[in-house]
Design a protein around this motif. Sequence first.
Motif, PDB file in Angstrom:
ATOM      1  N   ASP A   1     -10.587   3.965  -1.452  1.00  0.00           N
ATOM      2  CA  ASP A   1     -11.079   4.366  -0.127  1.00  0.00           C
ATOM      3  C   ASP A   1     -10.395   3.615   1.014  1.00  0.00           C
ATOM      4  N   LEU A   2      -9.565   2.641   0.686  1.00  0.00           N
ATOM      5  CA  LEU A   2      -8.929   1.794   1.698  1.00  0.00           C
ATOM      6  C   LEU A   2      -7.419   1.960   1.668  1.00  0.00           C
TER       7      LEU A   2
ATOM      8  N   GLN B   1      -1.428  -2.605   4.506  1.00  0.00           N
ATOM      9  CA  GLN B   1      -2.209  -3.330   5.500  1.00  0.00           C
ATOM     10  C   GLN B   1      -1.550  -4.637   5.945  1.00  0.00           C
ATOM     11  N   VAL B   2      -0.688  -5.196   5.110  1.00  0.00           N
ATOM     12  CA  VAL B   2       0.010  -6.424   5.503  1.00  0.00           C
ATOM     13  C   VAL B   2       1.417  -6.125   6.008  1.00  0.00           C
ATOM     14  N   GLY B   3       1.649  -4.855   6.381  1.00  0.00           N
ATOM     15  CA  GLY B   3       2.924  -4.490   6.975  1.00  0.00           C
ATOM     16  C   GLY B   3       4.085  -4.544   5.993  1.00  0.00           C
TER      17      GLY B   3
ATOM     18  N   LYS C   1       3.076 -12.063   2.257  1.00  0.00           N
ATOM     19  CA  LYS C   1       1.624 -11.864   2.380  1.00  0.00           C
ATOM     20  C   LYS C   1       1.064 -11.222   1.107  1.00  0.00           C
ATOM     21  N   MET C   2       1.831 -10.307   0.539  1.00  0.00           N
ATOM     22  CA  MET C   2       1.400  -9.661  -0.696  1.00  0.00           C
ATOM     23  C   MET C   2       1.223 -10.691  -1.806  1.00  0.00           C
TER      24      MET C   2
ATOM     25  N   ALA D   1      -1.546   4.735   3.390  1.00  0.00           N
ATOM     26  CA  ALA D   1      -2.687   4.581   4.290  1.00  0.00           C
ATOM     27  C   ALA D   1      -3.678   5.716   4.067  1.00  0.00           C
ATOM     28  N   THR D   2      -4.893   5.526   4.537  1.00  0.00           N
ATOM     29  CA  THR D   2      -5.943   6.536   4.359  1.00  0.00           C
ATOM     30  C   THR D   2      -5.848   7.646   5.398  1.00  0.00           C
TER      31      THR D   2
END
Length: 401
Positions: free
Chosen positions: A223-224, A230-232, A237-238, A265-266
């Motif tokens: 759902d996300l 989300q971390v570009g 970051k991953m 992306a959603t």
Amino acid sequence: MIFIPRALIDAVHARGMKIIQDAVYNHVGSYHWFFLDKPTKDWFHEWPTYTNTTYKEQPLFDAYAAQKDYKQMADGWFTKQMPDLNQSNPYVANFLIQHALWTVEKFGIDGWRIDTYAYNDLAFMNRCNKALLDEYPKLSIFGETWVHGVINQAYFAENNLNIPFKSNQPSVTDFQTNLYGILPAVNEGFGWTSGVNKLYTTLAQDILYKDPMKLVLFLDNHDLSRFYTQVGENLDKMKVGLRWLLTCRGVPQMYYGTEILMAGATHPNDGYVRRDFPGGWSGDTQNKFTAAGRTTQENEIHTLVTKLANFRLKSSAIKTGKFMQYVPQDGLYVYFRYDANQTVMCVMNTSDKAKDFIFNDYEERTKGFTKGTDVVSGKIFDATTKHSIAPMHMLVLHLGK
């Protein structure tokens, strides 16, 4: 009804793995025979005109809530295509409970993930949970609780709150350490109430749960938007996110494709985060199941997940040990997983600058140890000297003497 090949489950069990059933008690589809040919006129929550749930869980526990808001949250339909089952109807309740018991017995299910938990009749859910655990005490049960706020989330789990309604749900999906934890930790600058301080503050509220070690952690789900998106699509970051997921308190849940950097992306719809895993079928142009089919970066992440997951598999400190965290300092966050046999030190630098750290600054947990071994690279860190950790990087150190 569900149809799961018993041969599949037996094969999974033979590998030492478990099967989790995704159970939806709250609603069915509008073409389900329950709805097309209703067993009773009150099998569903019927309204004079279509009424959607508010998706606002607060009225369920708000001391100042209006009954109108409570009813609409609990009995409103999730969408027009998802008729809301009336679990206060004893025939509905009995059917759902009997079906749950039958499913576990018939198919050998090991765990139960309960969809849209907050929208169910909570008294019914307590009854259903009890029936399952009375019969199968080793069954793992957790509820999906996409809510905002630690108290909001704790309300739906076994908790330490002194309130009229007490949930018996052993565990829930931990949206708080996701939305108000690891995501701001890597995406926001460090501040008193921002960045990695949000993760620290969220975890500091574990006092509300009866057993926070049972909470289900995740970076993303169906759902996300995917964590990598989300971390570009920032690889550093991953890597921090994955190291955190596999070492923090709780039970890690990894969405398929995370281990090969699947993005999406959603928007415009959830289909973009539910694409097929590349490979495995005849005619597929790519096969990400093999190292040869993956890119260099994908193999790097796949190797990282493999090493961390296998270390966790044999780590008593991470799987069943305690958790201790230290107040973050200028983007540097340190926590420990430990028990009588093992100590694991986790050093997370969310800053855009390298940071120094000294083992003795965390003497409460590092005393008596002379070294720390990076479980990913194998590098040994001398516990008596100062060390530097690169920007946006995390170390998982197995302490030794």
